[in-house]
Motif scaffolding. Structure first.
Motif, short mmCIF file in Angstrom:
data_model
loop_
_atom_site.label_atom_id
_atom_site.label_comp_id
_atom_site.label_asym_id
_atom_site.label_seq_id
_atom_site.Cartn_x
_atom_site.Cartn_y
_atom_site.Cartn_z
N LYS A 103 0.93 -1.08 -0.11
CA LYS A 103 0.20 -0.32 0.23
C LYS A 103 0.43 1.15 -0.04
N TYR A 104 1.97 1.12 -0.15
CA TYR A 104 2.87 2.37 0.20
C TYR A 104 3.88 2.60 -0.98
N LYS A 105 3.53 1.65 -1.79
CA LYS A 105 4.33 1.58 -3.55
C LYS A 105 3.88 3.35 -3.80
N ASP A 106 2.78 4.48 -3.33
CA ASP A 106 3.02 5.58 -4.23
C ASP A 106 3.30 6.51 -3.35
N ALA A 107 4.10 6.10 -1.58
CA ALA A 107 4.61 7.10 -0.83
C ALA A 107 5.79 7.72 -1.57
N LYS A 108 5.52 8.85 -0.85
CA LYS A 108 7.20 9.84 -1.67
C LYS A 108 8.27 9.97 -0.68
N GLY A 109 8.23 9.36 1.04
CA GLY A 109 9.43 9.16 1.36
C GLY A 109 9.26 7.64 2.06
N GLY A 110 10.18 7.69 2.91
CA GLY A 110 10.76 6.05 2.93
C GLY A 110 10.09 6.03 4.15
N LEU A 111 10.28 4.73 4.86
CA LEU A 111 9.45 4.52 6.10
C LEU A 111 10.33 3.53 6.77
N PHE A 112 11.00 3.47 8.61
CA PHE A 112 11.39 3.01 9.24
C PHE A 112 10.66 2.83 10.10
N ALA A 113 11.80 1.47 11.16
CA ALA A 113 11.43 1.00 12.44
C ALA A 113 11.95 0.75 13.05
N ASP A 114 12.63 0.85 14.68
CA ASP A 114 14.26 0.65 14.79
C ASP A 114 13.13 -0.48 15.59
N VAL A 115 14.10 -1.54 15.25
CA VAL A 115 13.73 -2.88 16.30
C VAL A 115 14.26 -3.37 17.02
N GLN A 116 15.71 -3.02 16.98
CA GLN A 116 16.96 -2.60 18.84
C GLN A 116 17.21 -0.89 17.92
N LYS A 117 17.61 0.01 19.08
CA LYS A 117 18.21 0.70 19.19
C LYS A 117 19.87 -0.06 19.57
N GLY A 118 20.30 1.41 18.66
CA GLY A 118 21.66 0.85 18.84
C GLY A 118 21.80 2.27 20.15
N ASN A 119 23.20 2.18 20.43
CA ASN A 119 23.31 2.90 21.85
C ASN A 119 24.74 3.74 21.64
N GLY A 120 25.35 3.61 19.99
CA GLY A 120 26.82 3.32 19.38
C GLY A 120 27.00 5.34 18.53
N GLU A 121 28.36 5.01 17.73
CA GLU A 121 27.70 6.56 17.44
C GLU A 121 26.41 6.51 16.86
N GLU A 122 26.18 7.80 15.84
CA GLU A 122 25.02 8.10 15.54
C GLU A 122 25.60 8.42 13.47
N MET A 123 24.77 8.17 12.83
CA MET A 123 25.03 7.49 11.24
C MET A 123 24.59 9.07 10.82
N ALA A 124 25.51 10.12 10.58
CA ALA A 124 25.13 11.26 9.56
C ALA A 124 25.98 11.62 8.50
N ALA A 125 25.41 12.51 8.18
CA ALA A 125 26.17 12.88 6.01
C ALA A 125 27.32 12.82 6.51
#
Length: 217
Positions: A103-125
């Motif tokens: 049903k999200y075939k026409d979505a303009k943005g991605g979707l995500f869910a944290d199944v397990q949250k990390g506690n290390g360094e954060e991903m950034a540009a």
């Protein structure tokens, strides 16, 4: 006052009233359009909420990708301190459940869910992420995954965020993820392989990924 001047004045008043009326009509149409957009956004949010709560996910909004929250089976069942029945175990990476994301075939943005949250360094540009991953189509077909080495161990894949080394849906959905975490990505065609498809991915495919962020450099 001559009759011609009187007519000019009436004509001028008519033009003024016409301009005021046109301006007012345009403002009303703009307001109605904004109301319709807000209503549609509410419907989309409500739809996502219903779908994800059924899967044990809570909903939050993100400026790029839609954050479906952290996996929590307590969202899909009421707490009952007197109940002795075991809690329902939810597998967010069960391929037999992926058809719901079509049903999200026409979505303009991605979707995500944290199944397990990390506690290390954060991903950034500009940072390099090292990941293990699997990718499925909505019919449950596994079309890609981390490759094993000669000894059979899975080899990590690395890329720099913002360098366009991965599909846009990945760049959106991994941004802000911390090392040690595991995320579910739901990537619509517009942020995946689009109308052309690629290799085993058919045109206009919604993609589901399991992504484990090992380290951030």
């Amino acid at each position: 006052m001559s009759r011609s001047k009187y007519l000019y004045i009436l004509f001028g008043l008519f033009l003024l009233l016409s301009l005021v009326g046109a301006f007012y009509w345009r403002m009303q149409k703009t307001r109605q359009s904004e109301d319709i957009k807000r209503a549609n956004n509410s419907k989309i949010a409500a739809s996502i909420t219903q779908d994800t709560v059924a899967s044990g996910l809570s909903v939050d909004q993100n400026s790029q990708a839609t954050n479906l929250g952290q996996l929590n089976d307590n969202n899909s069942q009421q707490k009952n301190t007197t109940s002795t029945s075991p809690k329902k175990t939810i597998d967010p990476f069960d391929p037999t459940t992926f058809a719901q994301y079509e049903k999200y075939k026409d979505a303009k943005g991605g979707l995500f869910a944290d199944v397990q949250k990390g506690n290390g360094e954060e991903m950034a540009a500009g940072k390099k992420g090292v990941v293990l991953y699997k990718g499925w189509l909505t019919d449950g077909q596994l079309f890609d995954q981390s490759k094993p080495n000669a000894s059979g161990q899975m080899q990590a894949f690395s890329f720099t965020l913002g360098a366009h080394e991965v599909i846009p849906g990945w760049e959106q959905s991994i941004n802000g993820m911390k090392a040690g975490g595991v995320r579910l990505f739901i990537i619509p065609p517009a942020l995946g392989y689009g109308e052309a498809g690629q290799g085993p991915v058919p045109p206009n495919s919604v993609l589901i990924f399991k992504v484990e962020l090992i380290t951030v450099q």
